[in-house]
Design a protein around this motif. Structure first.
Motif, PDB file in Angstrom:
ATOM      1  N   ILE A  29      39.835  49.048  40.367  1.00  0.00           N
ATOM      2  CA  ILE A  29      38.567  48.555  40.691  1.00  0.00           C
ATOM      3  C   ILE A  29      37.801  49.742  40.791  1.00  0.00           C
ATOM      4  CG2 ILE A  29      37.548  47.578  42.652  1.00  0.00           C
ATOM      5  CD1 ILE A  29      39.828  45.833  43.246  1.00  0.00           C
ATOM      6  N   GLU A  30      38.140  50.708  41.497  1.00  0.00           N
ATOM      7  CA  GLU A  30      37.250  52.040  41.591  1.00  0.00           C
ATOM      8  C   GLU A  30      36.659  52.726  40.548  1.00  0.00           C
ATOM      9  OE1 GLU A  30      35.507  52.424  44.520  1.00  0.00           O
ATOM     10  OE2 GLU A  30      36.859  51.171  45.530  1.00  0.00           O
ATOM     11  N   GLY A  31      37.689  52.697  39.704  1.00  0.00           N
ATOM     12  CA  GLY A  31      37.533  53.284  38.280  1.00  0.00           C
ATOM     13  C   GLY A  31      36.644  52.632  37.358  1.00  0.00           C
ATOM     14  N   LEU A  32      36.880  51.166  37.284  1.00  0.00           N
ATOM     15  CA  LEU A  32      35.827  50.387  36.412  1.00  0.00           C
ATOM     16  C   LEU A  32      34.440  50.288  37.089  1.00  0.00           C
ATOM     17  CD1 LEU A  32      38.401  47.478  35.494  1.00  0.00           C
ATOM     18  CD2 LEU A  32      37.626  49.399  34.080  1.00  0.00           C
ATOM     19  N   ALA A  33      34.540  50.250  38.272  1.00  0.00           N
ATOM     20  CA  ALA A  33      33.119  50.289  39.109  1.00  0.00           C
ATOM     21  C   ALA A  33      32.195  51.499  38.696  1.00  0.00           C
ATOM     22  CB  ALA A  33      33.149  50.201  40.496  1.00  0.00           C
ATOM     23  N   ALA A  34      33.073  52.657  38.479  1.00  0.00           N
ATOM     24  CA  ALA A  34      32.351  53.803  38.051  1.00  0.00           C
ATOM     25  C   ALA A  34      32.007  53.761  36.727  1.00  0.00           C
ATOM     26  CB  ALA A  34      33.137  55.139  38.493  1.00  0.00           C
ATOM     27  N   GLU A  35      32.932  53.406  35.929  1.00  0.00           N
ATOM     28  CA  GLU A  35      32.512  53.231  34.558  1.00  0.00           C
ATOM     29  C   GLU A  35      31.596  52.394  34.170  1.00  0.00           C
ATOM     30  OE1 GLU A  35      34.666  51.721  30.336  1.00  0.00           O
ATOM     31  OE2 GLU A  35      36.000  52.073  31.767  1.00  0.00           O
ATOM     32  N   PHE A  36      31.130  51.231  34.836  1.00  0.00           N
ATOM     33  CA  PHE A  36      30.189  50.371  34.587  1.00  0.00           C
ATOM     34  C   PHE A  36      28.916  50.713  35.505  1.00  0.00           C
ATOM     35  CE2 PHE A  36      33.509  47.621  32.909  1.00  0.00           C
ATOM     36  CZ  PHE A  36      32.906  47.012  31.799  1.00  0.00           C
ATOM     37  N   SER A  37      28.982  51.895  36.388  1.00  0.00           N
ATOM     38  CA  SER A  37      27.803  52.338  36.841  1.00  0.00           C
ATOM     39  C   SER A  37      27.263  51.512  38.033  1.00  0.00           C
ATOM     40  CB  SER A  37      26.562  53.038  36.085  1.00  0.00           C
ATOM     41  OG  SER A  37      27.149  53.896  35.331  1.00  0.00           O
ATOM     42  N   LEU A  38      27.954  50.647  38.578  1.00  0.00           N
ATOM     43  CA  LEU A  38      27.660  49.421  39.445  1.00  0.00           C
ATOM     44  C   LEU A  38      27.120  50.362  40.781  1.00  0.00           C
ATOM     45  CD1 LEU A  38      30.617  46.793  39.690  1.00  0.00           C
ATOM     46  CD2 LEU A  38      28.290  47.052  38.310  1.00  0.00           C
ATOM     47  N   SER A  39      25.921  49.821  41.247  1.00  0.00           N
ATOM     48  CA  SER A  39      25.508  50.282  42.333  1.00  0.00           C
ATOM     49  C   SER A  39      26.241  49.597  43.849  1.00  0.00           C
ATOM     50  CB  SER A  39      24.060  49.634  42.681  1.00  0.00           C
ATOM     51  OG  SER A  39      24.016  48.232  42.978  1.00  0.00           O
ATOM     52  N   ASP A  40      25.806  50.382  45.065  1.00  0.00           N
ATOM     53  CA  ASP A  40      26.529  49.871  46.271  1.00  0.00           C
ATOM     54  C   ASP A  40      26.329  48.534  46.383  1.00  0.00           C
ATOM     55  OD1 ASP A  40      27.427  52.451  46.454  1.00  0.00           O
ATOM     56  OD2 ASP A  40      25.893  53.013  47.952  1.00  0.00           O
ATOM     57  N   ASP A  41      24.992  47.992  46.156  1.00  0.00           N
ATOM     58  CA  ASP A  41      24.679  46.549  46.463  1.00  0.00           C
ATOM     59  C   ASP A  41      25.614  45.569  45.639  1.00  0.00           C
ATOM     60  OD1 ASP A  41      22.937  47.311  48.378  1.00  0.00           O
ATOM     61  OD2 ASP A  41      21.158  47.192  47.165  1.00  0.00           O
ATOM     62  N   GLU A  42      25.681  45.961  44.216  1.00  0.00           N
ATOM     63  CA  GLU A  42      26.550  45.275  43.388  1.00  0.00           C
ATOM     64  C   GLU A  42      27.885  45.139  43.819  1.00  0.00           C
ATOM     65  OE1 GLU A  42      23.806  45.699  39.435  1.00  0.00           O
ATOM     66  OE2 GLU A  42      25.453  47.120  39.920  1.00  0.00           O
ATOM     67  N   ALA A  44      29.160  45.359  46.724  1.00  0.00           N
ATOM     68  CA  ALA A  44      29.143  44.865  48.170  1.00  0.00           C
ATOM     69  C   ALA A  44      28.751  43.239  47.871  1.00  0.00           C
ATOM     70  CB  ALA A  44      28.240  45.375  49.128  1.00  0.00           C
ATOM     71  N   GLU A  45      28.226  42.914  46.735  1.00  0.00           N
ATOM     72  CA  GLU A  45      28.003  41.450  46.597  1.00  0.00           C
ATOM     73  C   GLU A  45      29.172  40.527  46.643  1.00  0.00           C
ATOM     74  OE1 GLU A  45      26.389  38.428  43.252  1.00  0.00           O
ATOM     75  OE2 GLU A  45      25.736  40.608  43.094  1.00  0.00           O
ATOM     76  N   LEU A  46      29.351  39.475  47.540  1.00  0.00           N
ATOM     77  CA  LEU A  46      30.425  38.713  47.826  1.00  0.00           C
ATOM     78  C   LEU A  46      30.356  37.273  47.228  1.00  0.00           C
ATOM     79  CD1 LEU A  46      30.772  39.429  51.648  1.00  0.00           C
ATOM     80  CD2 LEU A  46      32.001  40.634  49.918  1.00  0.00           C
ATOM     81  N   LEU A  47      31.453  36.894  46.936  1.00  0.00           N
ATOM     82  CA  LEU A  47      31.822  35.474  46.736  1.00  0.00           C
ATOM     83  C   LEU A  47      31.102  34.445  47.709  1.00  0.00           C
ATOM     84  CD1 LEU A  47      35.302  35.141  45.564  1.00  0.00           C
ATOM     85  CD2 LEU A  47      33.546  35.211  44.034  1.00  0.00           C
ATOM     86  N   PRO A  48      30.535  33.062  47.607  1.00  0.00           N
ATOM     87  CA  PRO A  48      29.868  32.404  48.491  1.00  0.00           C
ATOM     88  C   PRO A  48      30.750  32.214  49.712  1.00  0.00           C
ATOM     89  CG  PRO A  48      29.388  31.637  46.195  1.00  0.00           C
ATOM     90  CD  PRO A  48      30.306  32.642  46.218  1.00  0.00           C
TER      91      PRO A  48
END
Length: 308
Positions: A29-42, A44-48
């Motif tokens: 999860i951490e590696g892919l988040a870095a690969e896609f350059s996701l922001s902290d807000d992205e 932190a976005e939760l399911l409903p």
């Protein structure tokens, strides 16, 4: 950038495991988040439901589908590694991996067949519609989308109902909502309408806490047009006349930019709630609505199997 859908995560997840080592799901999860350059807000976005971050959920579904196709394997909870078929697929240098690729594997076709047989959908057109939605959306995404459509329709209908209520009923509704939100305790003790002529624009007053250490003054109006700065200035003046420093202005319509900016320029704390936010709060706190159904989304209790 938008959070990638689960199919867009399949190939990066396979590549992440391409060294053949056992990898931790959290590490992926951490590696892919870095690969896609996701922001902290992205991130932190939760399911409903609030149960899990959207991105984590989509990585999980990518892993699940790759496992069902035999391209990944999980020897134990939270751990996975690439398989021989997974290595063979990467050797072909695919530009993307999605359901169209996974359908080439018998194990995945059997998995999809079991899911269809176990479901209640029988019409071919309905199956095609569900399959098309599944191309980019996880089951949680589809539930979330359906929930949001139902909620938006409910809020729109609720706003029309509120607009048609009498002024006295609307004031009581506002007090009921604030009580449900935790202000003042019981309906009887917390709020009292004071909408008398010459009240200086104050429609109600509610205790901020059960002990009544402070109070919040309320103006609640079923407004047809947009509420402008002059109305908010009048309300602020009325608060000063009551030596109050906290107020809530609630309307069934909306506010101009000047009105919103004005509340940030004065010392008195005034919260502006428009019709959309009002009905959203009513739904959140079950004011004027009732439940017609409840669907539980369950998952395996991995702790139960820990001692196997």
């Amino acid at each position: 950038m938008p959070i990638p859908d689960y199919q867009s995560l399949m190939l990066p997840l396979l590549r992440f495991a391409s060294d053949g080592k056992e990898r931790r799901f959290r590490e992926a999860i951490e590696g892919l988040a870095a690969e896609f350059s996701l922001s902290d807000d992205e991130r932190a976005e939760l399911l409903p439901s609030g149960s899990q971050p959207v991105f984590d959920n989509r990585v999980g579904w990518a892993k699940t589908y790759l496992k069902q196709a035999g391209l990944l394997a999980s020897p134990k909870r939270g751990i996975f590694h690439i398989t021989v078929p997974g290595v063979a697929l990467l050797a072909k240098n695919p530009t993307a991996v999605g359901l169209h690729i996974l359908e080439q594997y018998e194990a995945f076709r059997q998995f999809r067949s079991r899911r269809r047989d176990a479901g209640t959908i029988t019409a071919d057109s309905n199956i095609e519609m569900v399959e098309e939605a599944a191309m980019t959306a996880t089951p949680e995404d589809q539930l979330a989308s359906a929930y949001q459509r139902l909620r938006q329709r409910l809020e729109a209908e609720l706003l029309e109902q509120v607009k048609g209520a009498s002024p006295a009923f609307f004031e009581r509704l506002v007090i009921d909502l604030l009580v449900k939100m935790g202000y003042g305790g019981s309906r009887r003790d917390a709020g009292r309408a004071i909408g008398k002529s010459g009240d200086g624009g104050i429609d109600g007053i509610i205790k901020e806490d059960k002990l009544g250490l402070d109070v919040i003054y309320i103006q609640a109006k079923r407004w047809e047009g947009t509420v402008g700065r002059p109305e908010i200035q009048k309300f602020a003046g009325a608060l000063q006349g009551h030596r109050a420093n906290k107020g809530v202005f609630i309307t069934t319509s909306s506010y101009t930019r000047d009105a919103k900016e004005y509340t940030g320029m004065i010392n008195t704390k005034i919260i502006l709630i428009d019709g959309i936010e009002l009905t959203g709060l009513m739904v959140d706190h079950n004011v004027g609505i009732s439940s017609v159904g409840l669907y539980e989304v369950k998952k395996i209790d991995t702790d139960y199997f820990e001692g196997e």
